[in-house]
Design a protein around this motif. Structure first.
Motif, short mmCIF file in Angstrom:
data_model
loop_
_atom_site.label_atom_id
_atom_site.label_comp_id
_atom_site.label_asym_id
_atom_site.label_seq_id
_atom_site.Cartn_x
_atom_site.Cartn_y
_atom_site.Cartn_z
N LYS A 1 18.56 45.39 -11.65
CA LYS A 1 18.97 45.57 -13.04
C LYS A 1 19.73 46.87 -13.20
CE LYS A 1 14.32 47.28 -14.07
NZ LYS A 1 13.09 47.03 -14.85
N ASN A 2 20.36 47.04 -14.35
CA ASN A 2 21.10 48.28 -14.60
C ASN A 2 20.14 49.39 -15.02
OD1 ASN A 2 20.49 47.41 -17.21
ND2 ASN A 2 22.50 47.93 -18.03
N HIS A 3 20.70 50.57 -15.28
CA HIS A 3 19.87 51.73 -15.57
C HIS A 3 19.01 51.53 -16.81
CE1 HIS A 3 18.71 55.96 -15.56
NE2 HIS A 3 19.01 56.02 -16.86
N GLU A 4 19.59 50.92 -17.83
CA GLU A 4 18.84 50.69 -19.07
C GLU A 4 17.87 49.52 -18.95
OE1 GLU A 4 18.90 52.67 -21.67
OE2 GLU A 4 20.38 53.98 -20.71
N GLY A 5 18.09 48.68 -17.98
CA GLY A 5 17.19 47.55 -17.77
C GLY A 5 17.49 46.34 -18.62
N ASP A 6 18.59 46.39 -19.40
CA ASP A 6 18.90 45.26 -20.28
C ASP A 6 19.80 44.21 -19.61
OD1 ASP A 6 20.89 47.18 -20.22
OD2 ASP A 6 21.62 46.71 -22.24
N ILE A 7 20.45 44.55 -18.50
CA ILE A 7 21.26 43.60 -17.75
C ILE A 7 20.61 43.39 -16.39
CG2 ILE A 7 23.52 43.10 -16.76
CD1 ILE A 7 24.75 44.96 -18.86
N LYS A 8 20.27 42.17 -16.08
CA LYS A 8 19.55 41.86 -14.85
C LYS A 8 20.37 40.92 -13.98
CE LYS A 8 15.03 42.29 -17.13
NZ LYS A 8 15.55 42.71 -18.45
N PHE A 9 20.16 41.00 -12.68
CA PHE A 9 20.84 40.09 -11.76
C PHE A 9 19.87 39.59 -10.70
CE2 PHE A 9 21.51 44.24 -9.70
CZ PHE A 9 21.08 43.98 -8.40
N GLY A 10 20.20 38.43 -10.14
CA GLY A 10 19.45 37.89 -9.02
C GLY A 10 20.40 37.15 -8.11
N TYR A 11 20.04 37.03 -6.84
CA TYR A 11 20.91 36.33 -5.89
C TYR A 11 20.07 35.54 -4.90
CZ TYR A 11 19.82 40.27 -2.79
OH TYR A 11 19.18 41.23 -2.05
N GLU A 12 20.72 34.54 -4.33
CA GLU A 12 20.09 33.69 -3.32
C GLU A 12 21.20 33.19 -2.39
OE1 GLU A 12 16.52 30.94 -2.38
OE2 GLU A 12 16.71 32.67 -3.72
N LEU A 13 20.94 33.22 -1.09
CA LEU A 13 21.87 32.70 -0.09
C LEU A 13 21.10 31.84 0.89
CD1 LEU A 13 22.76 35.93 -0.70
CD2 LEU A 13 24.63 35.26 0.80
N VAL A 14 21.65 30.67 1.22
CA VAL A 14 21.00 29.75 2.15
C VAL A 14 22.05 29.23 3.13
CG1 VAL A 14 19.81 27.54 2.40
CG2 VAL A 14 19.22 29.07 0.51
N LYS A 15 21.74 29.25 4.41
CA LYS A 15 22.64 28.75 5.43
C LYS A 15 22.74 27.23 5.35
CE LYS A 15 23.56 28.66 10.40
NZ LYS A 15 23.93 27.23 10.31
N GLY A 16 23.95 26.71 5.56
CA GLY A 16 24.16 25.27 5.56
C GLY A 16 23.79 24.62 6.88
N LYS A 17 24.16 23.37 7.01
CA LYS A 17 23.78 22.58 8.18
C LYS A 17 24.78 22.67 9.33
CE LYS A 17 21.21 19.30 5.33
NZ LYS A 17 21.03 17.88 4.92
N ALA A 18 25.90 23.35 9.12
CA ALA A 18 26.90 23.46 10.19
C ALA A 18 26.34 24.27 11.36
CB ALA A 18 28.17 24.11 9.66
N ASN A 19 26.81 23.94 12.55
CA ASN A 19 26.31 24.58 13.76
C ASN A 19 27.08 25.88 14.05
OD1 ASN A 19 24.83 25.00 16.10
ND2 ASN A 19 26.22 23.74 17.36
N HIS A 20 26.97 26.84 13.14
CA HIS A 20 27.54 28.17 13.35
C HIS A 20 26.72 29.16 12.53
CE1 HIS A 20 29.22 27.93 9.32
NE2 HIS A 20 29.93 26.87 9.65
N PRO A 21 26.83 30.45 12.82
CA PRO A 21 26.06 31.44 12.06
C PRO A 21 26.42 31.41 10.58
CG PRO A 21 26.96 32.42 14.06
CD PRO A 21 27.61 31.06 13.92
N MET A 22 25.53 31.95 9.76
CA MET A 22 25.78 32.08 8.33
C MET A 22 27.07 32.85 8.10
SD MET A 22 24.75 31.64 5.21
CE MET A 22 24.29 32.32 3.61
N GLU A 23 27.95 32.31 7.25
CA GLU A 23 29.25 32.93 7.01
C GLU A 23 29.42 33.40 5.56
OE1 GLU A 23 32.01 30.71 10.39
OE2 GLU A 23 31.91 29.84 8.36
N ASP A 24 28.39 33.26 4.74
CA ASP A 24 28.43 33.76 3.37
C ASP A 24 27.81 35.15 3.29
OD1 ASP A 24 29.52 31.38 2.57
OD2 ASP A 24 28.02 30.93 1.05
N TYR A 25 28.46 36.05 2.57
CA TYR A 25 27.95 37.39 2.30
C TYR A 25 28.05 37.65 0.80
CZ TYR A 25 27.92 38.73 7.27
OH TYR A 25 27.64 38.80 8.61
#
Length: 277
Positions: free
Chosen positions: A22-46
């Motif tokens: 969250k930001n300094h004041e705490g009134d704006i919050k964020f969350g994230y999630e990343l999951v690797k797909g089924k392709a046979n290569h390393p995770m390519e999302d950052y």
């Protein structure tokens, strides 16, 4: 020196990553999630999700980088693109020009370091939130940013697809393939018409980012950034409807990815949700 506030972050690819802040004041919050797909290569999302202080201004920095033909270019973007944007001397005076210039300089740096970074590339969608009041979004490729205003989904990025930019590609000496059962591709290879890197195709591509801004007013409740692993199976309004029902943005990102997986998305899927109120 930037002051990071309330920030949890994992560097490097993995099959799964999740966090919130969250930001300094705490009134704006964020969350994230990343999951690797089924392709046979390393995770390519950052991703990037953090707040920093710069010259007495609070800046929220959010991004999704979806790599192809390797993870070196999106990893490079995660480490360098926002620094390049903020280091532009006129950033606080002219954010649009600064973002454009930083995208161009970053792409040139990637191309000049092909020996280290490889011949692959990455799409990008970045969002800079200035003092919680104005949002600047830039993108190359098909990772997407969608904001909710009064519950209505408004796309702030532009999907750069070969079929929509065929004339420009052909004018530069390239072609767009349309093989049965496949998506249109630049020279039969790349499924987006703009991206960082991809040196072998660069002479046939436009590399200018699309840039839009919006005022974060009382009707603006959240922002969703995600890679095409989400948008291939879900439209903008569906994503906003799901995210708005969940107050915790990390849980909202998790729920969006769970729904994409339920709809049989096979690609890497990354999602950042920012809740303004």
């Amino acid at each position: 020196m930037d002051n990071l506030c309330c920030f949890k972050f994992r560097r490097g690819p993995s099959s799964y990553s999740s966090g919130k802040g969250k930001n300094h004041e705490g009134d704006i919050k964020f969350g994230y999630e990343l999951v690797k797909g089924k392709a046979n290569h390393p995770m390519e999302d950052y991703h990037v999700a953090r707040f920093v202080e710069r010259d007495h201004h609070e800046l929220g920095l959010f991004a999704i980088y979806d790599g192809h033909s390797g993870d070196r270019v999106p990893s490079y973007l995660q480490k360098h693109l926002f620094d390049n944007i903020l280091n532009e001397s006129d950033f606080l005076v002219d954010p649009k020009r600064s973002i454009f210039n930083a995208y161009e300089k970053t792409d040139q740096a990637i191309l000049s370091h092909e020996k280290d970074l490889g011949r692959g590339g990455s799409t990008s969608v970045t969002a800079v939130l200035m003092n919680g009041q104005r949002l600047w979004v830039a993108n190359l490729g098909d990772s997407r940013a969608v904001v909710s205003k009064g519950g209505k989904a408004i796309q702030l990025s532009t999907d750069h697809e070969p079929s929509t930019e065929r004339a420009s590609i052909e004018h530069k000496g390239g072609f767009v393939s349309n093989m049965p059962g496949d998506v249109p591709r630049v020279n039969g290879q790349l499924a987006v018409s703009r991206a960082f890197g991809d040196k072998s195709l660069k002479s046939h591509l436009i590399s200018d980012p699309a840039i839009q801004d919006t005022i974060v007013d009382t009707k603006t409740d959240l922002l969703v950034l995600a890679s095409d692993g989400l948008w291939k199976v879900m439209d903008n309004q569906e994503a906003i409807n799901i995210a708005r029902r969940i107050k915790d943005p990390q849980k909202a990102a998790k729920r969006l990815i769970a729904e994409a997986l339920k709809r049989d998305s096979k690609d890497d899927i990354s999602c950042v949700v920012v809740r303004f109120r």
